[in-house]
Design a protein around this motif. Structure first.
Motif, mmCIF file in Angstrom:
data_model
loop_
_atom_site.group_PDB
_atom_site.id
_atom_site.type_symbol
_atom_site.label_atom_id
_atom_site.label_comp_id
_atom_site.label_asym_id
_atom_site.label_seq_id
_atom_site.Cartn_x
_atom_site.Cartn_y
_atom_site.Cartn_z
ATOM 1 N N LEU A 245 0.931 -1.250 0.018
ATOM 2 C CA LEU A 245 -0.252 -0.146 0.116
ATOM 3 C C LEU A 245 0.816 1.230 0.048
ATOM 4 O O LEU A 245 0.420 2.420 -0.111
ATOM 5 C CB LEU A 245 -0.840 0.106 1.151
ATOM 6 C CG LEU A 245 -2.153 -1.008 1.210
ATOM 7 C CD1 LEU A 245 -2.914 -0.962 2.490
ATOM 8 C CD2 LEU A 245 -2.995 -0.815 0.050
ATOM 9 N N ALA B 295 4.492 0.951 -5.228
ATOM 10 C CA ALA B 295 3.166 1.218 -4.673
ATOM 11 C C ALA B 295 3.052 2.935 -5.063
ATOM 12 O O ALA B 295 1.888 3.104 -5.808
ATOM 13 C CB ALA B 295 2.678 0.911 -3.506
ATOM 14 N N ALA C 154 -1.315 -0.814 -7.612
ATOM 15 C CA ALA C 154 -2.022 -1.308 -6.697
ATOM 16 C C ALA C 154 -1.957 -2.722 -6.775
ATOM 17 O O ALA C 154 -1.788 -3.316 -7.747
ATOM 18 C CB ALA C 154 -3.295 -0.859 -6.663
ATOM 19 N N ALA D 136 -5.259 2.846 2.816
ATOM 20 C CA ALA D 136 -4.833 2.727 1.434
ATOM 21 C C ALA D 136 -4.898 4.065 0.631
ATOM 22 O O ALA D 136 -4.388 4.430 -0.354
ATOM 23 C CB ALA D 136 -5.865 2.044 0.549
ATOM 24 N N ALA E 208 -7.810 -0.734 -3.626
ATOM 25 C CA ALA E 208 -6.883 -0.560 -4.844
ATOM 26 C C ALA E 208 -7.396 0.561 -5.642
ATOM 27 O O ALA E 208 -6.556 1.370 -6.362
ATOM 28 C CB ALA E 208 -6.875 -1.689 -5.718
ATOM 29 N N ARG F 142 -4.926 5.381 -9.620
ATOM 30 C CA ARG F 142 -3.815 4.238 -9.759
ATOM 31 C C ARG F 142 -3.840 4.209 -11.416
ATOM 32 O O ARG F 142 -4.741 4.208 -11.828
ATOM 33 C CB ARG F 142 -3.923 3.026 -9.098
ATOM 34 C CG ARG F 142 -4.305 3.040 -7.657
ATOM 35 C CD ARG F 142 -3.246 2.944 -6.906
ATOM 36 N NE ARG F 142 -3.683 2.652 -5.462
ATOM 37 C CZ ARG F 142 -2.947 2.814 -4.452
ATOM 38 N NH1 ARG F 142 -1.601 3.219 -4.235
ATOM 39 N NH2 ARG F 142 -3.579 2.729 -3.261
ATOM 40 N N ILE G 110 -3.519 -1.980 -11.591
ATOM 41 C CA ILE G 110 -4.178 -2.862 -10.668
ATOM 42 C C ILE G 110 -3.661 -4.286 -10.930
ATOM 43 O O ILE G 110 -4.092 -4.781 -12.089
ATOM 44 C CB ILE G 110 -5.703 -2.834 -10.098
ATOM 45 C CG1 ILE G 110 -5.861 -1.271 -10.097
ATOM 46 C CG2 ILE G 110 -5.947 -3.227 -8.897
ATOM 47 C CD1 ILE G 110 -7.447 -0.978 -9.825
#
Lengths: 326, 351, 237
Positions: free
Chosen positions: A220, C76, C81, C102, C147, C152, C155
């Motif tokens: 994370l 990350a 993710a 997260a 996620a 992002r 994933i």
């Protein structure tokens, strides 16, 4: 069973022990004295054991040298208290408290610094190799113990107490040592502080998550290893603080103190379950109560009783009473 | 192949020297050293079954050693110094060791290795406390002094010359003392040989498989917990037997000779110095450590006296600080020579 | 240009080779599916991309930058993710705490949170419950929600349908399709029907090697190829 769960589940065990002891002892005043002694000792054991438990939970590192922090804390505090001997004997409560604060702070700082050294120099090269980890930290414990012997000598060291913590107060026919009440209050405050840190701050959230699943926390986007050194220092500082408090409780300490406490601290974390401070507190209180009650009822069985308690609990729950969720 | 042979040759040389040591080294102290080496080779080899061959760390090995020693000691003190009581005491010690090992094993070998280490440590310290508290039986801190079987008395003449005096062969008296030494030597050699057979057997192969990959071995269908417990019991009973032999030799048993944590540290050092996972390494490690214990302290004393004028050094070099240096050496060894002497010789230099 | 390029990736445990010269490109947008039988090396591939493997050899290039030597946490932060096979839920933490972790700042972007609630209404319902008490499907939703709570680019999802009921799987497929409109998904899947319905491009791993790459449409049409690469290997497992 559900009712038991609702009212605290395994956390009721110390209460059950206390009730059984009450019946066996028979004399309420003795029981109260023993219970207070047990709670005070339990809080000090909690201080010593909490770091070990968290460090193991977070990085799967078991430091067999953990009790070196306890010993150093005890001896550093004893030396500082001896240095401020004049203040301790004085009637001024302010001077009393200042000497005490200096002593405990010195122990914490020394413990945390030693913890930093341990983590960086001794443990870091053997992360994830349990066999060598156990051997090396054991070696470090031997060296630490020998250094204490070389510095403070083999004869018992006297630990002066501040004036205001001497003596007893009488409550309902039982005499309660002031120092024990003090130790209980300090331990409870530290527990509350740790609880808030772990449950109300973002860092605490990271620690709790890291104990459960370190890889996922890293996936994370957080660095566990940087967090870990902080937790390690916190744990060793607390262990040293526990040692300092213990020195005042015993008033006479020897270099064997670390090795003696190590066994009890291990029993505490095994009973409580590794990785959670609630579990550690539970284990500490149970072990200390057992030790005091059995010590009164049948002195020779005190240590063996804790061993039996541990065996019984492991049969029932192989990972301890309240380990962190894994 | 050659390198393994070199390790075996060193270990066999040690056994050879031990065989002839009453003739080679005639001082009383030297024979003491030889007997101690023989006993500790067995003790360390049995510990290596755990740490080296199975990958489990126990801190209770001295406890099992103590069970055997105290078994003999108590039987011969409470009874008398006949072989009947000797056998009784030995069997009792071995039985207690086996039962306790099964209990600890079944209880804690199914969870993490680290739990096992902690639990054995707790058990060992309880045993130590009990030994000093049950002083009626164990003599407490002072331990127990007793007589060993009559054959081993110094006054016993094994062989006599024409005048009825003790026969001397190569200047060595053939009396009970020499019988006692060879009792120690041959029982220890036998136990060592049996352990060699164990690690060479199919059981040894399974153990190595467990050490390398526990989950996989379990997957193939071996009950890992059962195997581990079995090894733990074998190691524990062997240690107890070694304790019984040592108690017979010393004619004294106390916490310092059998149960103490210092001996546990000695065993750890011996196994690491010699090399984990090699029975032969155990012989090398035990020999070096026992020699160092007897002779290096003298050297430290000399060094401390020589550096008297310099501050701090004499304090650190004093023979009392012996453990400090052992601890440092131990840490360095685990870092830089985790394979120990035997392992380093066998593997050779890293290219 | 491809979003993620994996070139000649080798991974071994001891003397066993787990991945052997694995090479494939994940283009930007849509769902890229990695197929293969049990033990083919799919999970190891994802973990290696995420930096969760000790020493993988080879290169992993993300948006033109080699990320193979980076620490997991830095990978990350580049915008990748990870939803692992075991979902990686923190069971002792509440759903809310799982979600907070997260986020980079510890605060939620309200529009994204609303979108998560829309995709997975159960999470809003159990917001303050400890995560261990969720059902398997809800845990999987939480893992995916973590996620997507921050923007992002990619994933990685490892076998999300494993052990889930068919109705939940189809709902899951809907949400993946929606997510893939804005974010690329690299999906490892055993369930071929599920994979077929989502995938745009794909690769097949067998015994640690890439044995086929191409578009999902072509692969879905070529039953002979499917038989050879999947049915055979399915039997073997």
């Amino acid at each position: 069973m559900n009712i038991v769960e609702r009212f605290g589940g395994v956390f009721l065990l110390p209460v059950a022990i206390a009730i059984i002891a009450f019946v066996l002892i028979g004399a309420p005043s003795s029981w109260l004295t023993l219970t207070v002694a047990g709670l005070a000792m339990g809080m000090m054991l909690f201080l010593m054991a909490s770091g070990l438990s968290l460090v193991f939970g977070l990085m799967d590192v078991l430091n067999f040298g953990h009790s070196a922090f306890v010993s150093f804390g005890a001896f550093v505090a004893a030396s500082v208290l001896a240095y401020f001997g004049g203040w301790l004997g004085s009637d001024s409560i302010v001077l009393n408290i200042m000497a005490l604060v200096f002593a405990i702070s010195a122990a914490i700082v020394f413990g945390a610094a030693l913890g930093w050294f341990f983590e960086r120099v001794i443990i870091k090269p053997v992360y994830s190799d349990h066999l060598r980890q156990i051997l090396i930290t054991m070696g470090a414990l031997i060296v630490a113990e020998q250094l204490i012997l070389a510095t403070w000598g083999g004869t018992p060291t006297n630990v002066p107490r501040p004036q205001f913590l001497e003596g007893t107060i009488i409550v309902g026919g039982s005499s309660l040592e002031v120092y024990r009440l003090f130790a209980f209050v300090v331990g409870a405050l530290v527990y509350a502080g740790l609880y808030l840190l772990l449950n109300k701050t973002r860092m605490g959230l990271l620690i709790r998550a890291g104990v459960e699943n370190r890889e996922m926390v890293e996936a994370l986007g957080f660095r566990i290893d940087r967090l870990f050194i902080g937790v390690f220092m916190l744990g060793s500082g607390l262990a040293a603080m526990g040692g300092a408090m213990w020195a005042g409780y015993e008033t006479l300490i020897t270099p064997a103190l670390g090795a003696e406490m190590m066994v009890i601290v291990f029993i505490v974390v095994i009973i409580g379950g590794l990785g959670s401070i609630q579990g550690t507190l539970l284990g500490a209180i149970m072990v200390a109560l057992m030790q005091n009650y059995v010590g009164y009822l049948s002195p020779k069985l005190a240590l063996a009783s804790n061993m039996l308690l541990m065996m019984a609990i492991l049969l029932w729950r192989p990972y301890g009473l309240a380990p962190a969720v894994k | 192949m050659n390198r393994t042979f070199a390790v075996k040759a060193i270990a066999l040389t040690i056994w050879g020297l031990l065989l002839f040591s009453p003739f080679l080294f005639q001082e009383v102290r030297q024979v003491e050293v030889a007997a101690r080496i023989a006993v500790f080779i067995v003790l360390v080899a049995s510990y290596d079954l755990l740490i080296g061959y199975t990958g489990i760390v126990s801190f209770a090995h001295t406890m099992f050693f103590g069970f055997g020693a105290y078994g003999v000691a108590i039987a011969m003190k409470q009874g008398d110094n006949t072989w009947g009581f000797w056998i009784l005491g030995t069997l009792a010690g071995v039985l207690v060791a086996a039962v306790v090992a099964v209990l600890i094993g079944l209880l804690s070998l199914r969870v993490k290795a680290i739990f096992f280490a902690m639990i054995t440590l707790a058990a060992a310290s309880v045993a130590l406390v009990l030994a000093s508290q049950l002083s009626g039986l164990t003599g407490g801190e002072d331990g127990i002094t007793y007589r060993s079987p009559d054959v081993f008395k110094s006054a016993n003449k094994l062989l006599t010359d024409e005048e009825g005096k003790v026969l001397r062969i190569a200047g060595v008296r053939m009396n009970g003392k020499i019988a006692a030494y060879y009792f120690v030597f041959f029982t220890c050699a036998l136990m060592f040989w049996m352990m060699l057979r164990i690690v060479g057997s199919p059981l040894g192969t399974v153990l190595k498989a467990i050490r390398e990959n526990e989950a996989r071995t379990e997957g193939i269908g071996y009950r890992v917990v059962a195997y581990r417990t079995a090894v733990f019991v074998i190691a524990a009973t062997t240690a107890a037997l070694a304790g019984a032999v040592y108690a017979t030799w010393l004619k004294y048993t106390g916490p310092d000779t059998t149960l103490s944590f210092a001996i546990m540290i000695d065993i750890l050092l011996m196994v690491v110095i010699g090399g984990m996972g090699t029975m032969w390494g155990a012989a090398i490690g035990a020999t070096l450590m026992v020699l160092a214990q007897y002779y290096l302290r003298d050297l430290m004393e000399v060094a401390a006296a020589a550096t008297e004028a310099i501050p701090l050094l004499p304090v650190l070099l004093s023979p009392d600080r012996w453990l400090l240096w052992l601890g440092i050496i131990f840490i360095l060894l685990v870092y830089f020579f985790p394979a120990g002497i035997a392992g380093t010789i066998i593997r050779g230099r890293k290219s | 240009m491809s979003l993620l390029q994996i070139k000649n990736m080798d991974v071994s445990i001891g003397q066993y080779s787990v991945l052997h010269e694995v090479t494939f490109d994940v283009p930007e947008g849509g769902v890229f599916v990695l197929l293969g039988r049990n033990g083919a090396g799919k999970t190891t591939t994802l973990r290696s991309i995420m930096g969760l493997w000790d020493r993988p050899i080879g290169s992993v290039t993300f948006r033109g930058e080699d990320i193979s030597a980076l620490h997991t946490s830095d990978i990350a932060k580049k915008g990748i993710a990870f939803v692992p096979e075991n979902m990686g839920i923190f069971g002792g933490l509440t759903v809310a705490e799982n979600m907070v972790l997260a986020t980079t700042s510890g605060k939620f972007d309200q529009t994204r949170l609303t979108r998560v609630y829309e995709l997975f209404p159960a999470l809003e319902q159990f917001w303050d419950k400890q995560a261990w008490s969720l059902s398997g499907g809800q845990k999987q939703m939480l893992a995916v929600a973590r996620a997507i709570i921050e923007p992002r680019d990619l994933i990685l999802i490892d076998e999300p349908t494993k052990g889930l009921a068919p109705s939940i799987i189809s709902a899951m497929g809907e949400s993946f399709r929606e997510i893939s409109e804005t974010t690329t998904i690299l999906l490892v899947e055993q369930n071929f029907a599920f994979a077929k319905s989502l995938g745009r491009d794909m690769a097949v791993l067998d015994d640690g090697k890439v044995v086929h790459t191409g578009s999902m449409a072509d692969f879905a049409a070529d039953t002979a190829l499917q038989d050879r690469l999947l049915s055979l290997s399915m039997e073997a497992s």
